[in-house]
Design a protein around this motif. Structure first.
Motif, mmCIF file in Angstrom:
data_model
loop_
_atom_site.group_PDB
_atom_site.id
_atom_site.type_symbol
_atom_site.label_atom_id
_atom_site.label_comp_id
_atom_site.label_asym_id
_atom_site.label_seq_id
_atom_site.Cartn_x
_atom_site.Cartn_y
_atom_site.Cartn_z
ATOM 1 N N LEU A 81 39.331 4.680 45.405
ATOM 2 C CA LEU A 81 38.101 3.940 45.654
ATOM 3 C C LEU A 81 37.033 4.788 46.329
ATOM 4 C CD1 LEU A 81 39.597 0.610 47.041
ATOM 5 C CD2 LEU A 81 39.087 1.213 44.689
ATOM 6 N N THR A 82 35.763 4.398 46.110
ATOM 7 C CA THR A 82 34.673 5.017 46.864
ATOM 8 C C THR A 82 34.672 4.370 48.248
ATOM 9 O OG1 THR A 82 33.083 3.315 46.279
ATOM 10 C CG2 THR A 82 33.279 5.161 44.762
ATOM 11 N N PRO A 83 34.010 4.998 49.224
ATOM 12 C CA PRO A 83 33.964 4.392 50.556
ATOM 13 C C PRO A 83 33.435 2.966 50.526
ATOM 14 C CG PRO A 83 33.148 6.629 50.638
ATOM 15 C CD PRO A 83 33.394 6.327 49.205
ATOM 16 N N GLN A 84 32.444 2.715 49.662
ATOM 17 C CA GLN A 84 31.888 1.349 49.602
ATOM 18 C C GLN A 84 32.905 0.368 49.043
ATOM 19 O OE1 GLN A 84 30.213 4.054 48.705
ATOM 20 N NE2 GLN A 84 28.352 4.025 49.922
ATOM 21 N N GLU A 85 33.593 0.810 47.977
ATOM 22 C CA GLU A 85 34.606 -0.075 47.385
ATOM 23 C C GLU A 85 35.711 -0.358 48.388
ATOM 24 O OE1 GLU A 85 34.739 0.658 42.611
ATOM 25 O OE2 GLU A 85 35.442 2.304 43.855
ATOM 26 N N THR A 86 36.042 0.679 49.173
ATOM 27 C CA THR A 86 37.068 0.501 50.193
ATOM 28 C C THR A 86 36.655 -0.599 51.164
ATOM 29 O OG1 THR A 86 37.614 2.823 50.008
ATOM 30 C CG2 THR A 86 38.358 1.696 51.991
ATOM 31 N N ARG A 87 35.385 -0.567 51.565
ATOM 32 C CA ARG A 87 34.930 -1.575 52.516
ATOM 33 C C ARG A 87 35.025 -2.971 51.914
ATOM 34 N NH1 ARG A 87 29.502 0.123 54.021
ATOM 35 N NH2 ARG A 87 30.327 2.228 53.887
ATOM 36 N N GLU A 88 34.654 -3.090 50.630
ATOM 37 C CA GLU A 88 34.765 -4.374 49.950
ATOM 38 C C GLU A 88 36.204 -4.864 49.929
ATOM 39 O OE1 GLU A 88 32.379 -6.446 48.661
ATOM 40 O OE2 GLU A 88 31.096 -5.084 49.813
ATOM 41 N N LEU A 89 37.106 -3.922 49.639
ATOM 42 C CA LEU A 89 38.521 -4.274 49.578
ATOM 43 C C LEU A 89 38.982 -4.791 50.941
ATOM 44 C CD1 LEU A 89 41.250 -4.206 48.009
ATOM 45 C CD2 LEU A 89 41.616 -1.975 49.058
ATOM 46 N N PHE A 90 38.550 -4.127 51.993
ATOM 47 C CA PHE A 90 38.966 -4.547 53.333
ATOM 48 C C PHE A 90 38.485 -5.961 53.631
ATOM 49 C CE2 PHE A 90 39.406 0.021 55.150
ATOM 50 C CZ PHE A 90 40.536 0.180 54.368
ATOM 51 N N LYS A 91 37.279 -6.271 53.168
ATOM 52 C CA LYS A 91 36.760 -7.631 53.372
ATOM 53 C C LYS A 91 37.669 -8.647 52.687
ATOM 54 C CE LYS A 91 31.823 -6.845 53.581
ATOM 55 N NZ LYS A 91 30.720 -6.820 52.610
ATOM 56 N N THR A 92 38.030 -8.315 51.432
ATOM 57 C CA THR A 92 38.910 -9.207 50.684
ATOM 58 C C THR A 92 40.237 -9.374 51.410
ATOM 59 O OG1 THR A 92 37.898 -8.408 48.655
ATOM 60 C CG2 THR A 92 39.981 -9.555 48.428
ATOM 61 N N LEU A 93 40.774 -8.266 51.888
ATOM 62 C CA LEU A 93 42.068 -8.336 52.570
ATOM 63 C C LEU A 93 41.985 -9.213 53.812
ATOM 64 C CD1 LEU A 93 43.416 -4.676 52.307
ATOM 65 C CD2 LEU A 93 43.874 -6.645 50.849
ATOM 66 N N LYS A 94 40.863 -9.100 54.522
ATOM 67 C CA LYS A 94 40.719 -9.908 55.735
ATOM 68 C C LYS A 94 40.680 -11.391 55.403
ATOM 69 C CE LYS A 94 39.069 -6.559 58.999
ATOM 70 N NZ LYS A 94 37.954 -5.624 59.163
ATOM 71 N N LYS A 95 40.007 -11.714 54.286
ATOM 72 C CA LYS A 95 39.972 -13.121 53.872
ATOM 73 C C LYS A 95 41.377 -13.626 53.572
ATOM 74 C CE LYS A 95 35.381 -13.792 52.079
ATOM 75 N NZ LYS A 95 34.612 -13.287 50.955
ATOM 76 N N MET A 96 42.158 -12.778 52.927
ATOM 77 C CA MET A 96 43.524 -13.184 52.580
ATOM 78 C C MET A 96 44.351 -13.381 53.845
ATOM 79 S SD MET A 96 44.308 -10.689 49.429
ATOM 80 C CE MET A 96 43.272 -10.751 47.989
ATOM 81 N N LYS A 97 44.112 -12.530 54.784
ATOM 82 C CA LYS A 97 44.824 -12.615 56.056
ATOM 83 C C LYS A 97 44.498 -13.938 56.741
ATOM 84 C CE LYS A 97 43.250 -10.643 59.950
ATOM 85 N NZ LYS A 97 42.857 -9.524 60.822
ATOM 86 N N GLU A 98 43.209 -14.279 56.735
ATOM 87 C CA GLU A 98 42.802 -15.513 57.399
ATOM 88 C C GLU A 98 43.465 -16.735 56.781
ATOM 89 O OE1 GLU A 98 38.580 -15.163 57.143
ATOM 90 O OE2 GLU A 98 38.640 -13.470 58.556
ATOM 91 N N GLU A 99 43.819 -16.617 55.508
ATOM 92 C CA GLU A 99 44.503 -17.742 54.859
ATOM 93 C C GLU A 99 45.983 -17.781 55.200
ATOM 94 O OE1 GLU A 99 43.947 -17.660 50.711
ATOM 95 O OE2 GLU A 99 41.939 -18.520 50.832
ATOM 96 N N GLY A 100 46.417 -16.843 55.986
ATOM 97 C CA GLY A 100 47.814 -16.853 56.406
ATOM 98 C C GLY A 100 48.716 -15.958 55.577
ATOM 99 N N ARG A 101 48.112 -15.191 54.661
ATOM 100 C CA ARG A 101 48.945 -14.266 53.900
ATOM 101 C C ARG A 101 49.216 -13.021 54.736
ATOM 102 N NH1 ARG A 101 48.271 -16.020 48.229
ATOM 103 N NH2 ARG A 101 46.350 -17.201 48.157
#
Lengths: 319, 516
Positions: free
Chosen positions: B166-186
């Motif tokens: 991933l590019t640095p920007q894509e990485t940041r997007e991915l991290f956002k997605t991961l955080k959302k998943m985490k908040e859902e309890g995954r």
């Protein structure tokens, strides 16, 4: 009016012969979509022809001939499946072995049957078990397109089969599984699909179809019992047609009938004096185009461009 | 989820020794370690690819037996593998529903597409369910892998080195997605060897070294240096010291002019690329893997015929030249595919080192015969110089470790004789998959060669490596050079944008740059 009848006759011939190609091509499309090339089609067709005619004569039932031809060729294909899928041997080598094996036993048994098993009484039955064109009332009498409604039952069945094969491959879960296995077996495996079982099934059914095609040639096109080859390269052409059709059962219709038409064309032109010289050239057309198509497939870059299954010819092993 | 006292032995090695690893609900848990530390093995046990020799796995306090990935999926474990397992010729939706039964025997692709769009929206990314995988960027492909896990209701998600492509920007997007998943309890298990990422995104980090758990820490209590020490077992120098070299820009060693190269698929992989590489500089090409770098390198090495354009090495037009001719001009080629292209795996170490040199004197006595005294002397000298560790020079090359195979290739490619002096090194992903020690070594070799006045064309997907080594950096996106910057003015943000194709610097600026 005479011309119209001629065109009609020509189309009937083309479609009848094209069906030989169609059935075999469909089977090979299925096998190749799962990632396995079967170069043994020609041999399997010889076997199918032998089994088909002998069983049909003894049972006086062509349908039992078709059925047993399919089953016999399917069983022989297990050897190929085992070699390529389980032992992970070279598919081309195994396919060639299968071709020689099928050719040998097919011809030998046919000769043996004629010399030992069949008397004149049995041979007399041949016209009875033969498949004849069935003209559908009214539609069959239409000029030109009437030919489409004046075919033997198997020819119709083969058209239905292409639609069914297409539908299964491109519209159903099983089809997606088969295509995925042929493209990227590792991905399919990770998705919980049994790659080995699916490839076995595809190769066995594909081989059975070759047997069916051979039996069809015998029972619908040229019934004869001689200890000599009768498939005459049509199996190889069917393999080339798989490429021509871009591994799509519906496009296989087009290629099969085109080559069927070519075959009828030179058969007819033989009778005309001025064409005598070009007949051998015409006869070579399908074979030369088969060689060209097969060469194309062996060039990796071209193969990818025309959409060959990515894992075609490659054995799969879990890492 | 708890993996308790897991031990796994492979022939000759203990890959995991009494490893206990615990992941809580709703956390991102980093799994950190060098290559070969056992991260992937541990996760493969959790995902049912391997079975543990000893130990047990508990999920929600219950003991479970995971015999295959199928069992793992049933238990809600999903994996995004490092090398994506996608069918390139099929669409997103076909890939996502592969192996699922819920969309019917006759596939209801509409329903499946709707579900995919819904999921994508929920986690804040966009994807066209009808697009074919080969049309997608690496970042998008990763989302397809994520979708595959999500649609199977994965509550424990394993991501194996997700940011390498991933590019640095894509990485940041991915991290956002991961955080959302985490908040859902995954729960998310994030495998990486990039310390900075682990510290930014993870709630807890477990460090593995040679099959042992070194410790589990939170990002608050440690620094990058602490983590590195835990990973490697000794202090690590973060920056290889480098002084900026003055690049003599008068006569380029390599000049590429409007180069166009086709890929295996027959699409244009390199588009109108022009640049020059000068003696004594490392010219880095940054970009996401698969942006045309491999094709570019192959074209320069003579392995792929360009469609249009010119390649000039030391004033000689080598656009149509054979690899042999290019080799004779003093080009060393370190290919991407170390085992497939770099060596002949079944031949011995000595054969692999003398290869390419064997046709010239003094290795060749005459047209037919080889001079073995000369060869063995040469091979032993080369092995010593590059520290190739092998049981014998008669061992098959495939028995060497990855790092040693790379040293072997360097030993061969950098060998000189009075007729052939190395002038240009083309290094394609030279440290990919190597451990820290071997990586350091390869980088040092490249720097040493540069200091000798050799031009180096370095292609890497590791942005940090590019920034660390290069004197000038070109960024490639989708086969096009987006800009060339000098190391001093390089800015990771800007390079990231260029890698993603968002920013393009004008060629005017490019011309000015070498003067810095």
């Amino acid at each position: 009016m005479v011309e119209l009848t001629m065109i009609n006759q020509f189309l009937i011939g083309a479609l009848t012969v094209g069906t030989i190609y169609l059935i075999a091509t469909l089977g090979e499309v299925l096998a190749e979509r799962s990632g396995i090339v079967n170069l043994g089609l020609e041999g399997l067709m010889e076997v199918g022809a032998t089994v088909g005619i002998i069983v049909a004569i003894f049972t006086e039932n062509p349908w039992l001939g078709f059925l047993t031809a399919f089953i016999t060729a399917a069983i022989i294909s297990v050897i190929h499946a085992f070699a390529c899928i389980t032992l992970k041997l070279n598919q081309f080598a195994s396919g060639l072995a299968l071709y020689i094996f099928g050719l040998g036993i097919g011809i030998t048994f046919r000769g043996y049957a004629r010399d030992v098993m069949l008397g004149p009484k049995e041979l007399m039955k041949i016209p009875k078990i033969r498949l004849y064109p069935v003209k559908i009332p009214l539609l069959g009498d239409l000029p030109v397109i009437g030919a489409l409604f004046s075919l033997n039952v198997m020819a119709y069945f083969a058209v239905i089969l292409s639609i069914v094969f297409w539908f299964i491959l491109f519209r159903t879960r099983i089809g997606l599984d088969i295509r995925s296995v042929g493209e990227n077996p590792a991905a399919a495996d990770a998705a919980g699909i049994n790659v080995f079982r699916l490839r076995y099934i595809a190769v066995i059914i594909g081989g059975g179809m070759a047997g069916l095609s051979g039996a069809y040639l015998m029972l619908a096109h040229t019934p004869q019992i001689m200890g000599a080859p009768i498939i005459l390269g049509r199996g190889w052409i069917a393999i080339a047609l798989v490429i021509f059709s871009f591994w799509n059962p519906l496009r296989a219709l087009l290629g099969a009938y085109l080559f069927g038409g070519l075959e009828i064309a030179y058969f007819w032109l033989q009778g005309i004096e001025i064409f005598k010289g070009v007949i051998p050239l015409l006869k070579a057309v399908p074979h030369v185009s088969a060689i060209i198509l097969l060469t194309i497939m062996s060039i990796e870059a071209l193969r990818r461009r025309i959409g060959a299954p990515e894992a075609l010819g490659k054995p799969y092993s879990r890492e | 989820m708890l993996m308790k006292e897991i031990t796994k032995r492979f022939p000759g090695v203990v890959a995991l020794d009494n490893v206990t690893f615990e992941v809580r609900r709703g956390e991102i848990h980093g799994l950190l370690g060098e290559n070969g530390a056992g991260k992937t093995t541990l996760m493969n046990i959790l995902y049912g690819v391997y079975r543990a020799d000893e130990g047990e796995i508990l999920i929600n306090g219950k003991r479970v037996s995971i015999k295959s990935p199928k069992d793992a999926i049933k238990l809600g474990i999903g994996m995004v593998p490092q090398h994506f397992k996608l069918v390139m010729a099929h669409s997103v939706v076909e890939n996502v529903i592969l192996g699922l039964k819920e969309f019917g025997l006759v596939l209801n692709l509409k329903e499946a597409s709707r579900k995919i769009r819904e999921l994508a929206e929920r986690y804040g990314f966009r994807i066209d369910p009808k697009a074919k995988i080969w049309q997608l960027s690496m970042g998008e492909r990763q989302y397809v892998e994520l979708l595959k896990a999500l649609i199977r209701n994965a509550n424990i998600l394993i991501l194996d080195e997700p940011t390498t492509v991933l590019t640095p920007q894509e990485t940041r997007e991915l991290f956002k997605t991961l955080k959302k998943m985490k908040e859902e309890g995954r729960s998310i298990i994030f495998i990486t060897h990039k310390l900075e990422e682990a510290l930014t995104v993870c709630d807890r980090i477990t460090v593995l070294r040679r099959g042992h758990v070194i410790g589990t820490v939170t990002p608050q209590e440690v620094t990058e240096a602490d983590l590195a020490k835990m990973m490697v077992g000794r202090e690590v120098l973060f920056r290889i010291k480098r002084e900026h070299r003055k690049v003599i820009i008068e006569t380029p060693i390599l000049k590429v002019e409007n180069l166009n190269v086709l890929s295996d698929k027959g699409v244009l992989a390199v588009k109108n690329v022009s640049f020059e590489v000068y003696p004594g500089e490392i010219f880095g090409i940054a970009g996401i893997a698969g942006s045309g770098q491999e094709e570019l390198a192959e074209a320069i090495a003579g392995l792929r015929k360009p469609l249009r354009g010119k390649i000039i090495i030391e004033g000689q037009d080598v656009t149509e030249a054979s690899p042999k001719k290019i080799f004779e001009l003093g080009v060393a080629y370190i290919p991407e595919d170390r085992i497939g292209v770099g060596i002949l795996p079944n031949l011995t170490v000595w054969e692999n080192i003398v290869l390419r040199h064997h046709r010239y004197p003094p290795m060749a006595k005459n047209v037919f015969l080889l001079d073995f005294n000369e060869i063995y002397g040469f091979v032993n000298r080369r092995i010593k110089e590059l520290n190739v560790i092998t049981s014998s020079i008669f061992a098959p090359a495939k028995t060497l470790s990855g790092g040693n195979i790379q040293r072997l290739i360097l030993a061969r490619e950098l060998a000189e004789n009075p007729r052939r002096k190395t002038k240009l090194i083309i290094a394609v992903y030279p440290t990919r998959g190597l451990d820290v020690g071997a990586t350091e070594y390869v980088r040092k070799v490249l720097l040493r060669q540069r200091d000798k006045g050799i031009a180096v064309l370095l292609i890497s997907e590791d942005l940090e490596e590019i920034l660390m080594l290069s004197d000038r950096i070109a960024v490639i996106h989708n086969g096009e050079i987006m800009g060339i910057v000098s190391a001093e003015e390089a800015n990771i943000e800007e390079i990231g944008l260029m890698m993603g194709g968002v920013l393009k610097k004008t060629s005017q600026k490019v011309k000015e740059n070498p003067k810095t």
